[in-house]
Structures are given as structure tokens and as C-alpha cells.
Design an enzyme around this catalytic site. Structure first.
Site, mmCIF file in Angstrom:
data_model
loop_
_atom_site.group_PDB
_atom_site.id
_atom_site.type_symbol
_atom_site.label_atom_id
_atom_site.label_comp_id
_atom_site.label_asym_id
_atom_site.label_seq_id
_atom_site.Cartn_x
_atom_site.Cartn_y
_atom_site.Cartn_z
ATOM 1 N N LEU A 210 55.181 -9.806 -78.369
ATOM 2 C CA LEU A 210 55.080 -10.086 -76.932
ATOM 3 C C LEU A 210 54.666 -8.853 -76.144
ATOM 4 O O LEU A 210 53.984 -8.964 -75.116
ATOM 5 C CB LEU A 210 56.420 -10.622 -76.417
ATOM 6 C CG LEU A 210 56.820 -12.027 -76.899
ATOM 7 C CD1 LEU A 210 58.170 -12.422 -76.317
ATOM 8 C CD2 LEU A 210 55.759 -13.047 -76.501
ATOM 9 N N CYS A 211 55.058 -7.669 -76.619
ATOM 10 C CA CYS A 211 54.678 -6.456 -75.897
ATOM 11 C C CYS A 211 53.157 -6.271 -75.926
ATOM 12 O O CYS A 211 52.556 -5.811 -74.944
ATOM 13 C CB CYS A 211 55.386 -5.244 -76.478
ATOM 14 S SG CYS A 211 55.060 -4.966 -78.231
ATOM 15 N N THR A 212 52.525 -6.621 -77.042
ATOM 16 C CA THR A 212 51.065 -6.524 -77.129
ATOM 17 C C THR A 212 50.412 -7.511 -76.177
ATOM 18 O O THR A 212 49.443 -7.173 -75.477
ATOM 19 C CB THR A 212 50.600 -6.795 -78.575
ATOM 20 O OG1 THR A 212 51.161 -5.818 -79.432
ATOM 21 C CG2 THR A 212 49.084 -6.752 -78.670
#
Length: 449
Positions: A210-212
Site C-alpha cells: 500500500l505504501c507503494t
């Protein structure tokens, strides 16, 4: 030239397999018109999936002499299906795949009866699947394959010497395609490896951190998944995303376009959006036809013994020439799904509630929130809530009493496996022996002692 006036039998190629002997037949092969007629009259086949591979399977099985077919599929026809699912037409868009596929094959092949089921496979009772001689899989989902595999292996019973009872073996023929590659396999529970025995053959599905997605998207798929997994919930709080609703898919596509423009990423298209969100596997009609032909032939070989069956996994690669290879994968003797079941010794006073707690600590199971079935009776079910409430009183009763005070027998349990991060649902058998019986020999596998 006179031979040209002789009418050719529509089943002449099939007759060459079923009406005469050969060098590659199984010992149980008895050729003749009776065999051909029995296949037409008595053999029932279930085709699971009515997509690209499922359409081909229905057609091939009907043309191979099978007259009693059922097909189950939960999807409706979309425009994007029409390039490879040859039974469908533009006017069929929006209609259930199973119903249209059954109708089209019956129009083309006289005498065949196909019963369509516009339904999720999970919505059918277990006994529905037991009504068929063979289950043919034309699926594109690993989870769906695991579910059907669990159902088929659930019918399997073992003798005291841990050999499978022949009459309880529910054969499956599984096919799968991806681009120019495909596979066909024969699964005979208790004899050949089941789907779980070779689950490692399937690569893990691609998942994006999700951070990407939120901070550093690098390709079109990242932009699409951002719109799908993050942006949708931000904008539509409390509203579930439905990939089969065109308006929902169009919204994700528009948001993905905006995201891609913000980061200067090319390549976002509506078809790619559908593929990423719905995890659509690329399909080519010719590959479907080849794999379907292999699956239909294996189905015919199983019911007729006209030739030795595949042992037990065929791979096809048409990307660089035409290449096929057959591999004999081994079966796992201790498979939780197709094996005889883990041996468990219990005290007669153990309650059902305590037994369910034990399943969480058993090193081979680590089974959370288990449901328990014995024979035709549900002893306890976690869902639906109405059924759970009805069976809740069983939790305080001794399992020994609930099983009719038998010294040893097999029960079925299902629940969530805690053995990996995926927390996957599993179904398995347990050989329960109550203390006092003299049949327990492997105390290392016992719990509750």
C-alpha cells in the site's frame, strides 16, 4: 466411388475408441456398443465454469458422446468475453453464461441435455456434487479450485489399511490456460495428488504494498490499484466496490487516469483496469481449444478405460513452437485434504468446545474457528449465525456422545488455517479414537492425551 454414397456415422471416430480393442487400454476396458450407449445414458458430468475454457469443454464433451451434462457459473456475459468464448453473441451480453452456453450447445449437438446453474459454487449443497461421476474444471481461480478439490476429497473414504475405498473416489479433470500456455491434469483423490498436494505449482498472486500505491507508483497497475483499494474507500465510505457494475469500474478507470497523469505514467486503459481489478488472466482461443481437447479425452478415458489416463499433469507451451510434457507428480501421504486424516486420541469426557480449542494448538492443523461435521450431521457450524445459534448447545456436550459413542470414526472439520499469513480456509478429515480403544498405534500424532 460407391463408398462416397455410404452415410458416415456421426460417432465414427468415437467408435474407433470404444468399439474395438487396442494396445494401450486399461484391463477394465470392454469394448462394444453397450459401452458407448452406457456412457450416453448413465454418465453425468459437471462442468465448473462457462468461460473460455468452459465453453470449449461443454462442446467437446457433448461431441465425445456425453449426453448428461451440467454447467455451473456465477458470471454474466460481458463484451470482453466475445473474442474467445465462442458460444456467446453480442445480444447475449448481460445474460448468465451458464444458461446461454447450455442453450447453444444443445442447439448444435442433438440428444445432449445440459442443465445450467447460474450460481456460486459455494451456494450448492455438498450432495449436489456427489451426484456426478466426474467433475471437469474450467476455472481461472485458485480459490475456486481449492473449494471444489475439498468437496471432491470430502467424499473419499479409507479402508482400515489406509487404502482408498474405490467407490468413494470422485475423479476431477482440471484445465487451465494463460496466454499460449496451459495445463491439463487428472485428479483421483487418494490415488493421484490432489490440488492441495501440488499447490506449490501456482506462483503467489501479485500484491502491491500500500505504501507503494500511495506514495511512489511506478506503473499503470499501481495507479489502478490505488484507485481501487485506496481512493474508492476514501470517496465512497461504507459502499462496497462491485467489479461487475460498469459504473464502479468506470469510476476506478477515471481515477486511475488522473493518478497516472499526476505521476506521468502511461498505459492505463479500460481493459487493463478490468484485468487488474478482476485479476483477469489473458486467454487465447486456440490455447483453450487445445487444453479442452486434452481434458475431454481424459474424461472419456476415465469412464471407459479405452486408454490409460494421464499420469498425471500435462503442460502445454505454444509460445515458442508446440511443446507438451507429461509429469508424474507424487501424492502427499499426509495431505490434510486427500489423505486418510490425522489420528487424534481423545478422552470420552472432552466436550465439543474443548475439542475445537484443541484444533488451534495442533501443530499439523492450527485451525481457527472450526466447524465440525460427523456423517450427515452438523455438530457445530460457525456460520450462518442462525445455524450457529441452533447448534450452540452442542458445544457443552461430550464429543463422544455427539458421535453416538463410537470408539473410532472419521469426522470432518473446516476453518481458517493459521499456518501462514494468507489465513486460508481449509477442510480436512480427522480420525478420532476415544481412549480405551486398542487401535491407537501412533501416539506421536495424538492430541488430548
Amino acid at each position: 466411388m460407391a463408398d462416397l454414397d455410404v452415410p458416415q456415422s456421426k460417432s465414427r471416430d468415437l467408435d474407433k475408441l470404444l468399439l474395438r480393442h487396442g494396445n494401450l487400454v486399461d484391463p477394465g476396458f470392454f469394448p462394444g456398443p453397450q459401452l458407448r450407449d452406457d456412457i450416453r445414458e448413465f454418465v453425468k458430468i459437471l462442468v465448473v465454469g462457462a468461460g473460455g475454457l468452459g465453453c470449449e469443454l461443454l462442446k467437446d464433451l457433448a461431441l465425445s458422446g456425453f449426453r448428461n451434462l451440467d454447467v455451473i457459473d456465477m458470471d454474466r456475459i460481458e463484451v470482453t468475453n466475445l473474442n474467445r468464448q465462442f458460444l456467446f453473441r453480442l445480444e447475449d451480453v448481460g445474460k448468465p453464461k451458464a444458461e446461454v452456453a447450455a442453450k447453444r450447445v444443445m442447439e448444435r449437438v442433438s440428444g445432449v441435455e445440459i442443465v445450467p446453474h447460474f450460481s456460486r459454487i459455494e451456494d450448492k449443497e455438498v450432495e449436489f456434487y456427489n451426484d456426478f461421476n466426474i467433475i471437469a474444471l474450467g476455472l481461472d481461480s485458485i480459490e475456486a479450485r481449492k473449494y471444489i478439490n475439498g468437496i471432491a476429497c470430502g467424499f473419499l473414504e479409507y479402508n482400515d489399511d489406509d487404502t482408498p475405498v474405490r467407490d468413494t473416489i470422485k475423479p476431477m479433470v482440471d484445465g487451465g490456460t494463460e496466454g499460449f500456455k496451459g495445463h491439463a491434469r487428472v485428479i483421483m483423490p487418494g490415488v493421484t495428488p490432489c490440488f492441495e498436494c501440488t499447490i506449490w505449482l501456482f506462483p503467489p498472486q501479485v500484491k502491491f504494498p500500500l505504501c507503494t500505491l500511495a506514495e511512489t507508483p511506478r506503473n499503470a497497475a499501481h495507479c489502478i490499484e490505488y484507485a481501487h483499494l485506496i481512493k474508492w474507500d476514501e470517496v465512497h465510505k461504507g459502499k462496497s466496490f462491485d467489479p461487475d457494475v460498469p459504473e464502479h469500474m468506470k469510476w476506478v478507470y477515471d481515477e486511475a487516469i488522473r493518478r497516472a497523469e499526476l505521476f506521468g505514467i502511461p498505459g492505463v486503459t479500460y481493459s487493463l483496469t478490468q484485468g487488474v481489478v478482476k485479476n483477469i488472466i489473458p486467454a487465447i482461443a486456440s490455447t483453450n481449444a487445445i487444453i479442452s481437447a486434452a481434458c475431454a479425452l481424459e474424461t472419456l478415458k476415465i469412464v471407459s478405460a479405452c486408454s490409460k489416463t494421464l499420469t498425471n499433469y500435462l503442460t502445454y507451451n505454444g509460445g515458442e513452437g508446440l511443446y507438451t510434457k507429461v509429469t508424474d507428480f507424487p501424492r502427499l501421504d499426509d495431505c490434510l485434504v486427500c489423505g486418510p486424516g490425522i489420528l487424534i486420541e481423545l478422552d470420552t469426557s472432552i466436550t465439543l468446545s474443548k475439542f475445537i480449542e484443541m484444533l488451534e494448538d495442533h501443530p499439523k492443523l492450527l485451525l481457527s474457528k472450526a466447524s465440525v461435521t460427523y456423517g450427515e450431521s452438523n455438530l457445530y457450524m460457525q456460520a450462518p449465525p442462525v445455524l450457529e445459534e441452533m447448534l450452540r448447545e452442542n458445544l457443552s456436550k461430550p464429543l463422544y456422545d455427539l458421535m453416538g459413542r463410537v470408539q473410532k470414526d472419521t469426522i470432518h472439520v473446516s476453518g481458517t488455517s493459521l499456518k501462514d499469513k494468507e489465513r486460508q480456509s481449509i477442510q480436512t478429515k480427522l480420525r478420532v479414537v476415544f481412549k480405551g480403544a486398542d487401535v491407537v498405534t501412533d501416539m506421536d500424532t495424538a492430541i488430548g492425551a
